[in-house]
Design an enzyme around this catalytic site. Structure first.
Site, mmCIF file in Angstrom:
data_model
loop_
_atom_site.group_PDB
_atom_site.id
_atom_site.type_symbol
_atom_site.label_atom_id
_atom_site.label_comp_id
_atom_site.label_asym_id
_atom_site.label_seq_id
_atom_site.Cartn_x
_atom_site.Cartn_y
_atom_site.Cartn_z
ATOM 1 N N ASP A 4 0.869 -1.176 0.000
ATOM 2 C CA ASP A 4 0.000 0.000 0.000
ATOM 3 C C ASP A 4 0.905 1.224 0.000
ATOM 4 O O ASP A 4 2.017 1.158 -0.522
ATOM 5 C CB ASP A 4 -0.957 -0.033 1.200
ATOM 6 C CG ASP A 4 -2.277 0.684 0.920
ATOM 7 O OD1 ASP A 4 -2.232 1.864 0.554
ATOM 8 O OD2 ASP A 4 -3.353 0.080 1.069
ATOM 9 N N HIS B 90 1.076 2.089 -3.355
ATOM 10 C CA HIS B 90 0.011 2.898 -3.946
ATOM 11 C C HIS B 90 0.450 4.337 -4.130
ATOM 12 O O HIS B 90 -0.030 5.027 -5.021
ATOM 13 C CB HIS B 90 -1.234 2.847 -3.075
ATOM 14 C CG HIS B 90 -1.931 1.527 -3.099
ATOM 15 N ND1 HIS B 90 -3.110 1.291 -2.427
ATOM 16 C CD2 HIS B 90 -1.620 0.354 -3.705
ATOM 17 C CE1 HIS B 90 -3.497 0.042 -2.622
ATOM 18 N NE2 HIS B 90 -2.595 -0.547 -3.383
#
Length: 474
Positions: free
Chosen positions: A294, A328
């Protein structure tokens, strides 16, 4: 609202917190922040003010307390006994020697350094029942009683995790991670997920149920963060490698004076953010490597009503000389930013991966409110990234809420990027546009898609070239 408060009012607020004995005390050089000519002067003052923990020069070897490095023995009690003995003596270094030591949660006390020697692995047993009884924690920006973080410190002073060893959280496709539910083509058949408890926690937080009465521990399936110092002062995480985390890796909450230095975050599960300072002040993240499932770094300050109830911004944060690989986003603000984020300085970082989605990102919406003010970025070297700069007010709930965010005074200079899909992906609100975004001395060698720019006031492009030509933002 925080963005409209005068400097004198802010100083009065901080003085009141100091007089009340609060565990955090932002003492930002506001005059330095107000100087638009050289905002980096404020960064130097912040860096100079951050304090490292003071750890007495006493050593407590966990094997002297019965721990064995065979990768079979549960060493939880031995480690707790070593920490207890050190705390009783006034503090010291808890030494994990080479070998594999199995453990449950580790709770640190003041003036304690958990030190992993080269070749040492602290391997956390992935059995949720071991992370009971519940502790006061924060999860996705909401306070409640939940599973203990793997390494936890609550209202402590001078705490450290250091060394060149490895912290292994034990999460994988059969432990912890399936609680996420469907994710990247995985866990579709998981019968036990976080969804019911997550939805219920959101409802209770919005309704103002006291955090101590929000019980979401055993059976709720809310994965704990790996390292969470909570309301702590003078925190250091240095040198270690962190892998296989159930959830966020390094998550200081409501802390003051935090240093994360030389750490390698290599963990690819769901919500495996690398370092997430929340509602914390005077934070230095330096010389780290992030390769994550992430966001590499995500700065946060609480979600919706709970973030506004606590009302503490993340501020005075420096990110320097870090490497961002998969993730991300490289440096992200949000989406839980209801308490506000201000005075962030990012410099001398390298970002590149086919799996790195965004370089600099702000994500928010009209339910979050809060906002980001005074973000300064310089000297980035970026290889491959999907979007270079993203500011998105339409994340999740989008305009469906009464708390329009304020995002303003963003300065991004001296950036080189080899390959991107989009240079800018900016989506403000018509009634609350993004304000005062400046890019200067930026080169993007190859961009394949046109930028998206919606509701931005005060966009300045100074010596920005894309695909070999001056950047046309029209």
């Amino acid at each position: 609202l925080w963005w409209g408060v005068s400097v004198s009012a802010i100083l009065r607020r901080d003085l009141l917190k100091l007089l009340a004995g609060a565990s955090f005390a932002p003492v930002l050089a506001y005059a330095g922040y107000q100087s638009r000519e050289n905002p980096w002067e404020a960064a130097s003052l912040i860096r100079a003010r951050i304090k490292l923990p003071e750890i007495p020069k006493r050593t407590f070897l966990i094997t002297k307390f019965g721990a064995r490095s065979d990768g079979k023995m549960d060493c939880t009690q031995a480690i707790a006994d070593a920490i207890g003995a050190a705390s009783k003596a006034g503090g010291g270094r808890i030494v994990v020697p080479p070998g594999v030591f199995l453990t449950g949660p580790v709770h640190l006390e003041s003036h304690i350094d958990l030190h992993l020697e080269k070749g040492a692995t602290l391997s956390f047993i992935p059995e949720p029942g071991r992370y009971m009884p519940p502790v006061f924690t924060r999860w996705e920006g909401m306070e409640f009683m939940g599973y203990s973080p793997l390494i936890y410190a609550f209202e402590k002073t001078d705490v450290a995790i250091t060394g060149s060893g490895t912290l292994d959280g034990g999460a994988d496709d059969t432990h912890w991670w399936p609680w996420k539910g469907p994710w990247k083509g995985k866990f579709h058949d998981s019968e036990v997920t976080q969804k019911k408890a997550r939805d219920s926690l959101f409802v209770e937080a919005e309704a103002g149920v006291p955090p101590e009465s929000r019980i979401y521990a055993e059976g709720a399936n809310l994965r704990p963060p790996f390292i969470q110092p909570y309301r702590c002062r003078n925190v250091l995480v240095e040198g270690v490698t962190i892998t296989r985390s159930p959830f966020w890796l390094i998550n200081p909450v409501l802390c003051n004076s935090v240093t994360v230095r030389g750490v390698t975050c290599s963990s690819f599960g769901p919500n495996n953010d690398g370092c997430n300072p929340e509602s914390s002040h005077d934070v230095l993240i330096e010389g780290c490597v992030f390769d994550t499932g992430d966001d590499c770094i995500a700065i946060k300050s609480g979600r919706n009503a709970d973030g506004r109830r606590i009302g503490v911004a993340s501020e005075n944060i420096i990110v320097s000389n870090c490497t961002m690989k998969a993730g991300h986003g490289g440096v992200v603000m949000g989406s839980e930013l209801s308490g506000g984020i201000r005075n962030v300085f990012v410099e001398n970082c390298r970002m590149s991966s086919p799996d790195l989605e965004r370089g600099i990102r702000i994500k928010t919406n009209a339910m979050r409110g809060g906002g980001v003010e005074n973000l300064n970025v310089r000297k980035l070297e970026i290889g491959t990234v999907r979007d270079l700069v993203v500011i998105n007010f339409l994340y999740e709930e989008g305009e469906n809420g009464p708390f329009s965010p304020v995002v303003r005074d963003i300065n991004i200079v001296d950036v080189h990027c080899a390959d991107a899909e989009r240079v800018l992906n900016l989506r403000g609100f018509e009634h609350a546009p993004i304000q005062n975004l400046k890019l200067a001395d930026v080169v993007v060698e190859n961009a394949t898609l046109p930028s998206r720019i919606e509701y931005v006031e005060g966009l300045v492009l100074d010596n920005v070239t894309v695909n070999g030509a001056p950047f046309d933002a029209s």
